[in-house]
Design a protein around this motif. Structure first.
Motif, mmCIF file in Angstrom:
data_model
loop_
_atom_site.group_PDB
_atom_site.id
_atom_site.type_symbol
_atom_site.label_atom_id
_atom_site.label_comp_id
_atom_site.label_asym_id
_atom_site.label_seq_id
_atom_site.Cartn_x
_atom_site.Cartn_y
_atom_site.Cartn_z
ATOM 1 N N SER A 263 -15.296 11.345 29.981
ATOM 2 C CA SER A 263 -15.069 9.903 29.867
ATOM 3 C C SER A 263 -14.060 9.622 28.756
ATOM 4 O O SER A 263 -14.337 9.894 27.576
ATOM 5 N N ALA A 264 -12.928 9.054 29.124
ATOM 6 C CA ALA A 264 -11.911 8.707 28.126
ATOM 7 C C ALA A 264 -12.450 7.659 27.160
ATOM 8 O O ALA A 264 -12.186 7.718 25.952
ATOM 9 N N ASP A 265 -13.218 6.701 27.687
ATOM 10 C CA ASP A 265 -13.759 5.645 26.821
ATOM 11 C C ASP A 265 -14.683 6.223 25.743
ATOM 12 O O ASP A 265 -14.619 5.824 24.578
ATOM 13 N N LYS A 266 -15.553 7.159 26.130
ATOM 14 C CA LYS A 266 -16.485 7.749 25.159
ATOM 15 C C LYS A 266 -15.747 8.577 24.116
ATOM 16 O O LYS A 266 -16.086 8.547 22.922
ATOM 17 N N ILE A 267 -14.732 9.330 24.546
ATOM 18 C CA ILE A 267 -13.972 10.169 23.610
ATOM 19 C C ILE A 267 -13.165 9.300 22.650
ATOM 20 O O ILE A 267 -13.112 9.559 21.438
ATOM 21 N N CYS A 268 -12.554 8.237 23.180
ATOM 22 C CA CYS A 268 -11.795 7.321 22.308
ATOM 23 C C CYS A 268 -12.721 6.632 21.315
ATOM 24 O O CYS A 268 -12.376 6.454 20.136
ATOM 25 N N ARG A 269 -13.908 6.254 21.758
ATOM 26 C CA ARG A 269 -14.866 5.575 20.889
ATOM 27 C C ARG A 269 -15.324 6.499 19.759
ATOM 28 O O ARG A 269 -15.382 6.099 18.594
ATOM 29 N N ALA A 270 -15.639 7.750 20.095
ATOM 30 C CA ALA A 270 -16.080 8.705 19.086
ATOM 31 C C ALA A 270 -14.965 8.986 18.078
ATOM 32 O O ALA A 270 -15.219 9.109 16.867
ATOM 33 N N THR A 271 -13.740 9.076 18.566
ATOM 34 C CA THR A 271 -12.606 9.314 17.667
ATOM 35 C C THR A 271 -12.429 8.147 16.705
ATOM 36 O O THR A 271 -12.159 8.342 15.507
ATOM 37 N N ALA A 272 -12.593 6.930 17.205
ATOM 38 C CA ALA A 272 -12.495 5.747 16.345
ATOM 39 C C ALA A 272 -13.581 5.766 15.278
ATOM 40 O O ALA A 272 -13.321 5.440 14.108
ATOM 41 N N GLN A 273 -14.796 6.144 15.657
ATOM 42 C CA GLN A 273 -15.880 6.217 14.673
ATOM 43 C C GLN A 273 -15.558 7.228 13.579
ATOM 44 O O GLN A 273 -15.807 6.991 12.399
ATOM 45 N N MET A 274 -14.981 8.355 13.972
ATOM 46 C CA MET A 274 -14.610 9.376 12.996
ATOM 47 C C MET A 274 -13.578 8.826 12.006
ATOM 48 O O MET A 274 -13.666 9.075 10.800
ATOM 49 N N LEU A 275 -12.626 8.037 12.496
ATOM 50 C CA LEU A 275 -11.585 7.483 11.625
ATOM 51 C C LEU A 275 -12.123 6.381 10.713
ATOM 52 O O LEU A 275 -11.691 6.242 9.566
ATOM 53 N N LEU A 276 -13.059 5.584 11.255
ATOM 54 C CA LEU A 276 -13.538 4.413 10.516
ATOM 55 C C LEU A 276 -14.670 4.712 9.541
ATOM 56 O O LEU A 276 -14.900 3.949 8.605
ATOM 57 N N GLN A 277 -15.404 5.816 9.745
ATOM 58 C CA GLN A 277 -16.620 6.007 8.965
ATOM 59 C C GLN A 277 -16.353 6.275 7.479
ATOM 60 O O GLN A 277 -17.235 6.072 6.641
ATOM 61 N N ASN A 278 -15.144 6.711 7.154
ATOM 62 C CA ASN A 278 -14.837 6.982 5.748
ATOM 63 C C ASN A 278 -13.996 5.883 5.110
ATOM 64 O O ASN A 278 -13.554 6.031 3.965
ATOM 65 N N ALA A 279 -13.783 4.787 5.839
ATOM 66 C CA ALA A 279 -12.989 3.674 5.297
ATOM 67 C C ALA A 279 -13.815 2.399 5.335
ATOM 68 O O ALA A 279 -14.424 2.088 6.361
ATOM 69 N N VAL A 280 -13.843 1.662 4.227
ATOM 70 C CA VAL A 280 -14.571 0.395 4.202
ATOM 71 C C VAL A 280 -13.902 -0.595 5.150
ATOM 72 O O VAL A 280 -14.559 -1.218 5.988
ATOM 73 N N LYS A 281 -12.588 -0.728 5.014
ATOM 74 C CA LYS A 281 -11.810 -1.591 5.905
ATOM 75 C C LYS A 281 -10.490 -0.901 6.199
ATOM 76 O O LYS A 281 -9.952 -0.187 5.366
ATOM 77 N N PHE A 282 -9.970 -1.148 7.399
ATOM 78 C CA PHE A 282 -8.785 -0.440 7.865
ATOM 79 C C PHE A 282 -7.810 -1.475 8.399
ATOM 80 O O PHE A 282 -8.179 -2.332 9.196
ATOM 81 N N ASN A 283 -6.575 -1.415 7.942
ATOM 82 C CA ASN A 283 -5.525 -2.271 8.502
ATOM 83 C C ASN A 283 -5.491 -2.055 10.019
ATOM 84 O O ASN A 283 -5.340 -0.924 10.495
ATOM 85 N N LEU A 284 -5.652 -3.130 10.785
ATOM 86 C CA LEU A 284 -5.811 -3.011 12.231
ATOM 87 C C LEU A 284 -4.613 -2.337 12.888
ATOM 88 O O LEU A 284 -4.769 -1.431 13.712
ATOM 89 N N ALA A 285 -3.407 -2.761 12.537
ATOM 90 C CA ALA A 285 -2.208 -2.205 13.164
ATOM 91 C C ALA A 285 -2.082 -0.710 12.858
ATOM 92 O O ALA A 285 -1.780 0.101 13.748
ATOM 93 N N GLU A 286 -2.341 -0.340 11.596
ATOM 94 C CA GLU A 286 -2.259 1.075 11.214
ATOM 95 C C GLU A 286 -3.342 1.879 11.923
ATOM 96 O O GLU A 286 -3.095 3.003 12.382
ATOM 97 N N PHE A 287 -4.541 1.296 11.998
ATOM 98 C CA PHE A 287 -5.643 1.991 12.662
ATOM 99 C C PHE A 287 -5.308 2.275 14.118
ATOM 100 O O PHE A 287 -5.527 3.386 14.623
ATOM 101 N N GLN A 288 -4.796 1.258 14.831
ATOM 102 C CA GLN A 288 -4.498 1.435 16.251
ATOM 103 C C GLN A 288 -3.455 2.529 16.469
ATOM 104 O O GLN A 288 -3.537 3.286 17.441
ATOM 105 N N GLU A 289 -2.511 2.628 15.558
ATOM 106 C CA GLU A 289 -1.478 3.660 15.667
ATOM 107 C C GLU A 289 -2.078 5.049 15.445
ATOM 108 O O GLU A 289 -1.854 5.977 16.237
#
Length: 392
Positions: A263-289
């Motif tokens: 599932s592409a959706d599940k893999i993308c979601r897990a990857t996002a969690q990995m990126l976000l879990q160590n940041a309090v807040k993330f610039n949206l544009a930078e995060f999406q890139e």
């Protein structure tokens, strides 16, 4: 003393009842020497027809809850709150009492039946369907997450571990609801105990799989199980590789071979969690890139893949995104709304829906929940919702 037929007829006459409208058989009730049961010695339980049928078929109903918890009753697949309902009419226990329908079907030679009252009650337990209380399930399993077979934690035998029976004993939910939630949590049985994989270890397994798919130029819709186990078996236990495929894909068989459609959706979601879990807040544009660059080639990231996992603040400059996991919010409905409104004063329905969807009971909608627990208003032409009560 037992009443005679003449005494019964006299009583009916005083009550101005037409005997022609009554069945000829009369029940005479009385407290006899065996009527020792007092109010409170027995509990009456009102069951819906479906539950009665389950009991008659030999199924069990179980009352669950620790001493500090409100008791719930569970069937195999549903959970009910137990509430005491008082009644102004005294409820009598009459062993062997026959209903009018039964009396109509029987030919009785004696038209007076003397029945002894065994006991009585002024209340009964009423069942109300409720959401299963599953938050405790994750809390228990997070006490001892699985970090891999060689981790120091696996060498330490002092950590808590839970079998299916342990979970059934401690979680206020039916067996089917508990098993379904274990799937949602990506839990697996290891050595007879239910475990949740440490997120970093889960991502390590997923990374092995996606790298193999890339190196073999497979389609994500047709990943062969046996080849994965052969190639990755030297790196991780085969059961962990297959568990990862089950978590992020759907198993199917083609010409006798077992494959997984990832599932592409599940893999993308897990990857996002990995990126976000160590940041309090993330610039949206930078995060999406960064997010798009981090997922396997060919997969497309979208913000709607993050419902119930992350929240976007469109009003900040620059726009930001941060982790907000629905399963870490309070389980109680009012507490959930208090928590959300303390985080953000006004919500659109689109933003709040993923965080209250799981609160909806039978025949209940997100709209009805918002009507009950919030106030609506228009802001720049958009309907928004805020708390009905002051939030401290």
């Amino acid at each position: 003393m037992k009443r005679t037929r003449d005494e019964v007829d006299a009583t009916l006459q005083i009550a101005k009842l037409n005997t022609a409208e009554l069945l000829p058989t009369v029940h005479c009730l009385g407290f006899g020497p065996g009527a020792s049961a007092a109010a409170g010695d027995f509990c009456l339980l009102q069951l819906e027809p479906a539950l009665c049928q389950q009991l008659e078929a030999g199924c069990s109903l179980v009352i669950r809850g620790d001493k500090d918890e409100q008791a719930v009753l569970c069937s195999k697949d549903k959970t009910y709150d137990l509430k005491i309902a008082d009644t102004s009419n005294m409820l009598l226990f009459l062993p062997g009492c026959k209903t009018p329908d039964q009396l109509k079907m029987e030919e009785t030679h004696c038209n007076i039946i003397h029945t002894e009252i065994f006991g009585f009650s002024n209340n009964y337990w009423e069942l109300r369907r409720c959401r299963p209380k599953l938050k405790k399930l994750k809390k228990l399993l997070m006490e001892n997450t699985y970090e891999g077979p060689d981790s120091q934690r696996e060498k330490d035998s002092n950590h808590s571990q839970y079998t299916t029976e342990d979970l059934l004993d401690q979680i206020q939910a039916s067996e089917e609801e508990i098993m379904a939630q274990l799937q949602v949590l990506n839990a697996c049985e290891i050595g007879g105990y239910w475990r949740i994989l440490e997120f970093d270890y889960e991502m390590k397994l997923l990374n092995h799989v996606t790298q193999l798919v890339d190196s073999e130029s497979w389609s994500f819709s047709k990943v062969p199980l046996n080849t994965c186990l052969q190639e990755l078996g030297p790196l991780e236990p085969e059961e962990m590789i297959e568990h990862c495929l089950n978590c992020y894909g759907k198993k199917y068989t083609d010409e006798g071979e077992v494959y997984f459609e990832l599932s592409a959706d599940k893999i993308c979601r897990a990857t996002a969690q990995m990126l976000l879990q160590n940041a309090v807040k993330f610039n949206l544009a930078e995060f999406q890139e960064v997010w798009q660059q981090s997922v396997p080639e060919g997969m497309v990231t979208r913000l709607d893949q993050l419902k119930g996992l992350a929240l976007v603040d469109r009003h900040s400059r620059p726009e930001i995104i941060f982790l907000l996991k629905v399963d870490e919010l309070p389980e109680d409905t009012q507490e959930r709304f208090n928590s959300l409104f303390s985080l953000r004063e006004k919500w659109t329905e689109e933003d709040i829906a993923p965080y209250i969807q799981d609160l909806c009971g039978e025949k209940q909608t997100i709209g009805s929940l918002l009507t009950k627990y919030s106030r609506s208003s228009m802001q720049n032409g958009v309907k928004v919702y805020n708390s009905r009560r002051p939030i401290s």
